[in-house]
Design an enzyme around this catalytic site. Sequence first.
Site, PDB file in Angstrom:
ATOM      1  N   HIS A  38     -85.351   3.746 157.144  1.00 40.04           N
ATOM      2  CA  HIS A  38     -86.514   4.034 156.286  1.00 40.04           C
ATOM      3  C   HIS A  38     -86.613   3.061 155.107  1.00 40.04           C
ATOM      4  CE1 HIS A  38     -88.118   7.764 158.156  1.00 40.04           C
ATOM      5  NE2 HIS A  38     -86.929   7.736 158.714  1.00 40.04           N
ATOM      6  N   THR A  39     -86.149   1.863 155.306  1.00 42.50           N
ATOM      7  CA  THR A  39     -86.261   0.865 154.237  1.00 42.50           C
ATOM      8  C   THR A  39     -87.508   0.003 154.417  1.00 42.50           C
ATOM      9  OG1 THR A  39     -84.919  -0.679 155.509  1.00 42.50           O
ATOM     10  CG2 THR A  39     -83.753   0.669 153.910  1.00 42.50           C
ATOM     11  N   ALA A 126     -87.125   8.775 172.837  1.00 45.40           N
ATOM     12  CA  ALA A 126     -85.693   8.575 172.607  1.00 45.40           C
ATOM     13  C   ALA A 126     -85.440   7.805 171.310  1.00 45.40           C
ATOM     14  CB  ALA A 126     -85.069   7.842 173.789  1.00 45.40           C
ATOM     15  N   ASP A 179     -90.340  -1.591 163.926  1.00 41.85           N
ATOM     16  CA  ASP A 179     -90.354  -1.494 165.388  1.00 41.85           C
ATOM     17  C   ASP A 179     -91.113  -2.671 165.996  1.00 41.85           C
ATOM     18  OD1 ASP A 179     -89.275   0.856 164.605  1.00 41.85           O
ATOM     19  OD2 ASP A 179     -90.884   2.134 165.319  1.00 41.85           O
TER      20      ASP A 179
HETATM   21  C1  GLA Z   1     -89.528   4.498 162.778  1.00 42.17           C
HETATM   22  C2  GLA Z   1     -90.678   3.721 162.165  1.00 42.17           C
HETATM   23  C3  GLA Z   1     -90.156   2.462 161.468  1.00 42.17           C
HETATM   24  C4  GLA Z   1     -89.029   2.786 160.493  1.00 42.17           C
HETATM   25  C5  GLA Z   1     -87.984   3.686 161.150  1.00 42.17           C
HETATM   26  C6  GLA Z   1     -86.970   4.211 160.182  1.00 42.17           C
HETATM   27  O1  GLA Z   1     -88.926   3.778 163.810  1.00 42.17           O
HETATM   28  O2  GLA Z   1     -91.631   3.384 163.154  1.00 42.17           O
HETATM   29  O3  GLA Z   1     -91.229   1.801 160.828  1.00 42.17           O
HETATM   30  O4  GLA Z   1     -89.531   3.336 159.310  1.00 42.17           O
HETATM   31  O5  GLA Z   1     -88.591   4.816 161.781  1.00 42.17           O
HETATM   32  O6  GLA Z   1     -86.218   3.180 159.640  1.00 42.17           O
END
Ligand code: GLA
Length: 391
Positions: A38-39, A126, A179
């Site tokens: 969550h950064t 997943a 992602d």
């Molecule tokens: C999900 C979100 C990403 C990121 C992660 C946590 O995968 O799509 O943008 O915030 O959670 O790091």
Amino acid sequence: MYDEKVVAEAQAIHKEVYGVEPTTVSYAPGRIEVLGNHTDYNAGTTFSCAINYGHCFCISKSDKPGIHVTAGDVRESYEFSATCDEKIDSYWANYVKGNFYYLAKDHGILVDGINCTFLGSIPMGAGLSSSAALEVATTFAALTYAGKEIGKDITKKDIGILAQKCENIFAGCSCGLLDQFSSIFGVHHGLIHSDFRSLETYPVKLPDDAMFLMINPHIKHKLADSPYNARRQSCEKAAAELNALVDYDVAALRDIKFEDFEALKGKIDAEAAKRATHVVWEIHRVEDGVKLLADGKIEAFGQYMFDSHGTSRTAFENSSDGQDIVVDAAKEAGALGARLSGGGWGGSVCALVKADDADRISEQVIATCKAQGLEPTIEKIVPSQGAQIIK
Ligand code: GLA
């Protein structure tokens, strides 16, 4: 390198459904998040890698207007126009539609009169970013079909931003760019270190004797229905309150100095401070992690993965019982590190192990988890190259 099996199957299904071979075929991988939870939407940094599972997207010309898309696994189809922003009541179709829509709206690249098929090998739900892989594969194929050169007519960063916009607006999850960037910028046998302020990514070598296991406890998750968006708001609140307490600019949690955060966290909203603790420490761990990997200190890096899961559990509260059982089992079995990978509230655990220990640790984790009522599956991850055009 890409998942050749899924690429071959997608093309065969396309031929079966539409009677012709696709003329454009793309492939985009899923990802595991290694450190930096969550950064991304806090302008922070991460370690991640693209994985050896992905989505393949095929296109051929149609004699009818519109975009006709078939999901190869469930053989479900939708038809839409790239100029219409209406959402479709479907689990997957908006990920495709949104990318065509923003290509037309934001970049003036209107694709029309096509038949498409996609197929993926990333387990859905997943936490391995199957949606981002689908978005990226869609955009890579659409651009190539339109005769555009990726990296020249549109940058890879802009493709990531477009796919993220699709996720934010069409799918309703206020996610960051992790992602999409992981799927685009993945490198073979390496990690990607991403900086979400500068939007730069750097390949980082993994020690030869280290590898990742992806342990799926099979607890489904869907971020759009989770507290993800609420956590993002808490982080923004923390940044705004901290900004008022220091004499420098805190536009995002990335900007607060670690010592200032520790000194001031008691003075801001208690819930926001708790959530921010995880994020600020994660940013700090990633910063340190860069040095640790450069010095080959893989054990210390692994410990940061355990620490990351610890603050997910206690401060960000985005873990789940199944993921906690898996992380504890991996630790007990001798993994160097393990933590939930991605948004949380279900999904996979990513474990760092010595390659020679991978089979033994996998067996032990499965046995320990079974004794606690879980039936996890474990895959060895091959850090893989990012999205590509196959033809
Ligand atoms: C999900 C979100 C990403 C990121 C992660 C946590 O995968 O799509 O943008 O915030 O959670 O790091």
